[in-house]
Design a protein around this motif. Sequence first.
Motif, PDB file in Angstrom:
ATOM      1  N   TYR A 166     -11.550 -10.392   3.518  1.00 52.88           N
ATOM      2  CA  TYR A 166     -10.785  -9.666   2.722  1.00 52.88           C
ATOM      3  C   TYR A 166      -9.421 -10.137   2.884  1.00 52.88           C
ATOM      4  O   TYR A 166      -8.953 -10.994   3.411  1.00 52.88           O
ATOM      5  N   HIS A 167      -8.575  -9.881   1.628  1.00 54.25           N
ATOM      6  CA  HIS A 167      -7.353 -10.451   1.388  1.00 54.25           C
ATOM      7  C   HIS A 167      -6.229  -9.562   2.344  1.00 54.25           C
ATOM      8  O   HIS A 167      -6.320  -8.287   2.446  1.00 54.25           O
ATOM      9  N   GLY A 168      -5.469 -10.422   3.118  1.00 52.38           N
ATOM     10  CA  GLY A 168      -4.347  -9.763   3.891  1.00 52.38           C
ATOM     11  C   GLY A 168      -3.041 -10.227   3.182  1.00 52.38           C
ATOM     12  O   GLY A 168      -2.985 -10.702   1.910  1.00 52.38           O
ATOM     13  N   ARG A 169      -1.869  -9.906   3.812  1.00 54.20           N
ATOM     14  CA  ARG A 169      -0.665  -9.885   3.451  1.00 54.20           C
ATOM     15  C   ARG A 169       0.119 -11.253   3.852  1.00 54.20           C
ATOM     16  O   ARG A 169       0.134 -11.583   5.129  1.00 54.20           O
ATOM     17  N   GLU A 250      -7.127   5.316   6.576  1.00 55.28           N
ATOM     18  CA  GLU A 250      -6.956   4.653   5.294  1.00 55.28           C
ATOM     19  C   GLU A 250      -8.082   3.676   5.040  1.00 55.28           C
ATOM     20  O   GLU A 250      -7.960   3.449   3.791  1.00 55.28           O
ATOM     21  N   TYR A 251      -8.821   3.123   5.868  1.00 56.74           N
ATOM     22  CA  TYR A 251      -9.717   2.235   5.330  1.00 56.74           C
ATOM     23  C   TYR A 251     -10.817   2.165   4.495  1.00 56.74           C
ATOM     24  O   TYR A 251     -11.328   1.432   3.744  1.00 56.74           O
ATOM     25  N   LEU A 254     -11.621   0.975   0.348  1.00 54.29           N
ATOM     26  CA  LEU A 254     -10.982  -0.346  -0.144  1.00 54.29           C
ATOM     27  C   LEU A 254     -10.602  -1.276   0.864  1.00 54.29           C
ATOM     28  O   LEU A 254     -10.487  -2.458   0.872  1.00 54.29           O
ATOM     29  N   GLY A 255     -10.920  -0.982   2.157  1.00 55.62           N
ATOM     30  CA  GLY A 255     -10.791  -1.822   3.398  1.00 55.62           C
ATOM     31  C   GLY A 255      -9.447  -1.741   4.050  1.00 55.62           C
ATOM     32  O   GLY A 255      -8.584  -0.606   3.570  1.00 55.62           O
ATOM     33  N   PRO A 256      -8.896  -2.493   5.137  1.00 57.98           N
ATOM     34  CA  PRO A 256      -7.714  -2.006   5.832  1.00 57.98           C
ATOM     35  C   PRO A 256      -6.491  -2.696   4.960  1.00 57.98           C
ATOM     36  O   PRO A 256      -6.582  -3.590   4.293  1.00 57.98           O
ATOM     37  N   PHE A 257      -5.410  -1.927   5.157  1.00 57.03           N
ATOM     38  CA  PHE A 257      -4.043  -2.168   4.255  1.00 57.03           C
ATOM     39  C   PHE A 257      -3.035  -2.258   5.239  1.00 57.03           C
ATOM     40  O   PHE A 257      -2.448  -3.167   5.836  1.00 57.03           O
ATOM     41  N   LEU A 258      -2.443  -0.978   5.174  1.00 60.06           N
ATOM     42  CA  LEU A 258      -1.023  -0.896   6.043  1.00 60.06           C
ATOM     43  C   LEU A 258      -1.398  -1.076   7.645  1.00 60.06           C
ATOM     44  O   LEU A 258      -0.477  -1.323   8.339  1.00 60.06           O
ATOM     45  N   ALA A 259      -2.958  -0.967   8.043  1.00 58.11           N
ATOM     46  CA  ALA A 259      -3.334  -1.006   9.414  1.00 58.11           C
ATOM     47  C   ALA A 259      -2.947  -2.449   9.693  1.00 58.11           C
ATOM     48  O   ALA A 259      -3.202  -2.834  11.176  1.00 58.11           O
ATOM     49  N   ASN A 261      -0.786  -5.320   7.598  1.00 60.54           N
ATOM     50  CA  ASN A 261      -0.063  -6.021   7.073  1.00 60.54           C
ATOM     51  C   ASN A 261       1.317  -5.750   7.714  1.00 60.54           C
ATOM     52  O   ASN A 261       2.266  -6.239   6.885  1.00 60.54           O
ATOM     53  N   PHE A 262       1.668  -5.484   8.602  1.00 58.34           N
ATOM     54  CA  PHE A 262       3.266  -5.303   8.845  1.00 58.34           C
ATOM     55  C   PHE A 262       3.516  -6.404   9.719  1.00 58.34           C
ATOM     56  O   PHE A 262       4.582  -6.776  10.191  1.00 58.34           O
TER      57      PHE A 262
ATOM     58  N   ASP B 131       3.037 -11.879  -2.960  1.00 58.81           N
ATOM     59  CA  ASP B 131       1.603 -11.021  -2.781  1.00 58.81           C
ATOM     60  C   ASP B 131       1.290 -10.265  -3.717  1.00 58.81           C
ATOM     61  O   ASP B 131       2.214  -9.801  -4.856  1.00 58.81           O
ATOM     62  N   ASN B 158      -9.087  10.929   2.215  1.00 58.38           N
ATOM     63  CA  ASN B 158      -7.611  10.579   2.252  1.00 58.38           C
ATOM     64  C   ASN B 158      -7.131  10.350   1.005  1.00 58.38           C
ATOM     65  O   ASN B 158      -5.799  10.002   0.904  1.00 58.38           O
ATOM     66  N   HIS B 167      -4.932  -5.297  -0.423  1.00 61.24           N
ATOM     67  CA  HIS B 167      -4.466  -6.686  -0.837  1.00 61.24           C
ATOM     68  C   HIS B 167      -5.309  -7.453  -1.575  1.00 61.24           C
ATOM     69  O   HIS B 167      -6.489  -7.640  -1.541  1.00 61.24           O
ATOM     70  N   LEU B 254     -15.125  -4.092   4.533  1.00 61.01           N
ATOM     71  CA  LEU B 254     -13.743  -4.411   4.287  1.00 61.01           C
ATOM     72  C   LEU B 254     -13.138  -4.321   3.016  1.00 61.01           C
ATOM     73  O   LEU B 254     -11.871  -4.835   2.895  1.00 61.01           O
ATOM     74  N   GLY B 255     -13.826  -3.777   1.939  1.00 60.56           N
ATOM     75  CA  GLY B 255     -13.362  -3.726   0.671  1.00 60.56           C
ATOM     76  C   GLY B 255     -13.689  -4.897  -0.417  1.00 60.56           C
ATOM     77  O   GLY B 255     -14.329  -5.844   0.005  1.00 60.56           O
ATOM     78  N   PRO B 256     -13.276  -4.961  -1.420  1.00 61.93           N
ATOM     79  CA  PRO B 256     -13.423  -5.765  -2.619  1.00 61.93           C
ATOM     80  C   PRO B 256     -12.782  -7.126  -2.269  1.00 61.93           C
ATOM     81  O   PRO B 256     -11.964  -7.163  -1.632  1.00 61.93           O
ATOM     82  N   PHE B 257     -13.530  -8.305  -2.490  1.00 59.93           N
ATOM     83  CA  PHE B 257     -13.269  -9.643  -2.010  1.00 59.93           C
ATOM     84  C   PHE B 257     -13.467 -10.546  -3.337  1.00 59.93           C
ATOM     85  O   PHE B 257     -12.829 -10.495  -4.360  1.00 59.93           O
ATOM     86  N   ASN B 353       5.094   1.036   6.796  1.00 62.86           N
ATOM     87  CA  ASN B 353       4.863   0.567   8.028  1.00 62.86           C
ATOM     88  C   ASN B 353       5.846  -0.787   8.358  1.00 62.86           C
ATOM     89  O   ASN B 353       5.565  -1.279   9.386  1.00 62.86           O
TER      90      ASN B 353
END
Lengths: 435, 435
Positions: A166-169, A250-251, A254-259, A261-262, B131, B158, B167, B254-257, B353
Amino acid sequence: MTIDETHDPARESWVESANGHADFPIQNLPLGIFSRNGDNPRGGIAIGDMIVDLRALVLSGLLEGEAREAASAADSPSLNAMLALGAGPRRELRRRVSALLAKNATEQAQVEPLLVPQSEARMHLPAHVGDYTDFYVGIHHATNIGSLFRPDNPLLPNYKHVPIGYHGRASTIRPTGAEVIRPQGQTKAPTADSPSFGPIAKLDYELELGVWMAVGNDLGSPIPIAEALDHVAGITLLNDWSARDIQAWEYQPLGPFLAKNFLSTVSPWIVTMEALAPFRRAQPARPEGDPRPLPYLWDEADQSEGALSLELDVFLTSAAMREKGMEPLRLSHGAASNMYWTIAQMVTHHASNGCQMQTGDLLGSGTISGPEDGSQGSLMEITRNGKEPVELPTGETRTFLEDGDELALAGHFTADGAVSIGFGECRGTVSPART
Amino acid sequence: MTIDETHDPARESWVESANGHADFPIQNLPLGIFSRNGDNPRGGIAIGDMIVDLRALVLSGLLEGEAREAASAADSPSLNAMLALGAGPRRELRRRVSALLAKNATEQAQVEPLLVPQSEARMHLPAHVGDYTDFYVGIHHATNIGSLFRPDNPLLPNYKHVPIGYHGRASTIRPTGAEVIRPQGQTKAPTADSPSFGPIAKLDYELELGVWMAVGNDLGSPIPIAEALDHVAGITLLNDWSARDIQAWEYQPLGPFLAKNFLSTVSPWIVTMEALAPFRRAQPARPEGDPRPLPYLWDEADQSEGALSLELDVFLTSAAMREKGMEPLRLSHGAASNMYWTIAQMVTHHASNGCQMQTGDLLGSGTISGPEDGSQGSLMEITRNGKEPVELPTGETRTFLEDGDELALAGHFTADGAVSIGFGECRGTVSPART
């Protein structure tokens, strides 16, 4: 993979600190960006406790041809221009620098003034990160985490067919030493009626490898697996700091996000594909019954040398341990051979839909855990999501990271007949939330 | 929000094509990057069928102070430097350009030679994207898609507490007109024993808004919601092309990729926060029983003017329709008021965050669908995942996009007492997979 004189285990350097150095003997020569005394960041090569200043090396007139081209391109606040030249110039620079640093090199007197002590240098990100993608190829981690989030269904049906990612930040990737500010976030305990916002409780680390892309592809043009590693510059350690309580809430879907990307921390030296050639190994055979990957992900050469002989360690030092002068506690010891998919498979899958990869893109492996206790790459796994605390030598316990904790990753390539090499430092210390 | 003379509905331009222009009357003045005859891309402002060349305008000596500062910063292949200046200089440039282009402006003879016909210009991305994050704030879309993927559980617990986002891929964002190459990918039909790889069958579009960040924040420093819009430059249309068959197989856990990262298309003109001031509206009240957002996401001023009076349309033209000279078929007509979360809430949550936002970051809204048939922002929803095909005027039918189809998004801000403004073009034509 090419083994040449730069890997000769008998080769030593006139830089005495390099001989027997755990990370940076003359057989490594990793690439990074450094600055000193607030001057402009620029490219360098680590040797023992020193850095070869590539700008100064170009000016010395000791380089020619492709080696000079590569070093000149590295005279920049990022290595992107150099990495974009591909493997040829990178290899020529390695061979020339290896010769210049070798014991009895006639150029020693000319090169010695071009060295900068690492203790006086500040390290920066080695490249400007275009996009950051995090994979999930540590199959034991995927199983462990899956069993915590989905007890009935730990490893999903796609896992052994698709290199899940998955895409990260990109904006929050930092080199070793960056402050780990405890994030705030929205969380909801399973027993709570409604969510709340504040400093998180479940701050975790993730032990990963980071793969740096050297050469991209055009939009719409996939990368065949036989060519995948030609696009890769090398690898680093990667700590994908994680907020498990944010993640749980949150996940979905759509997957991990703010968990996640800090902050992500990398070791600042790229261990090149050239340097790690002696440590490539056959990818472990898939267990009986596992599917064979589809043809676009299958390459015999990749299977025969797509894994890495690389040992990985994680160390924790609490503030109280530091005060008492105690040694770091080793939280885990594992191996990169626990990657279910190879780096080439990650790259080829990523570009298989025509997605454009670019110089400086960073691909995380996902957390690398072994199958047994003591080899797991996150506290979430080690403590079973906080149920089984770790005891520190001070008598303190940890379920997740506390303010003041320092967490350090380490990795060393080892092989018979080769001098071991490593990544250098990948650490961070947790500071309190800014409320 | 400030309404000033630049929004005066009585103001007309001496650029005749601007008066009555559906997208670019003098009340809009959006920002973009253009080139002509292969010269260097640089900043411009759309007016009717023309572009004000900001480099030429600076050289003309007609600008001073902050307006000149903003236009000078726009003399670059991206607007990042200009956007980083924030709202003040952007507003001053808008006011000055509006005055220079107004009917009876004494400077008309000096400005007229600085205009470039849009028909001779090539449009580029307005900013270098650091990003790209895609949110999911279209609640009817989330419900519709959720009911297809998870019939028992369409809207997760949620959703009404967290502005869900993930992302995306920055490297594959392109301006209008970019070729939409049908991706290949790994898919598995529910009835198949194992997955296969090849050109995808379920190519879809997603109707979204794109939010361009002007001013970032430091790592570790959240953005309070009352300040969130000070960080935003403006908005565009965004088509997040999607491969539904890849998505169904890969997206867990983990969401869309790869389902989403092969291409995203934006309209190339940023409609600034200044331009859209007359079209801001109260955010629709949450339905009875919905939770009130946590305090970090709640701001009375944002609730009173955080929504947009913006109508959205999607048009399809098949190759056969083009050959016969037929008009595009309108697939849907909807409204931006179907966003459950405001732009300010998206920005503030993203940085809550401590995540660092940067100039040029792009935030997608997620697909914006209305609650009723005819207002849905993707073919997945319109055709119920292919079960109810759309009939075209040629007698052809569509479940998903076919090679040769052109898909165009359009959006127009409308309000009593204001001149309507729009985004210009956001379209793409599907070409066959490259096998």
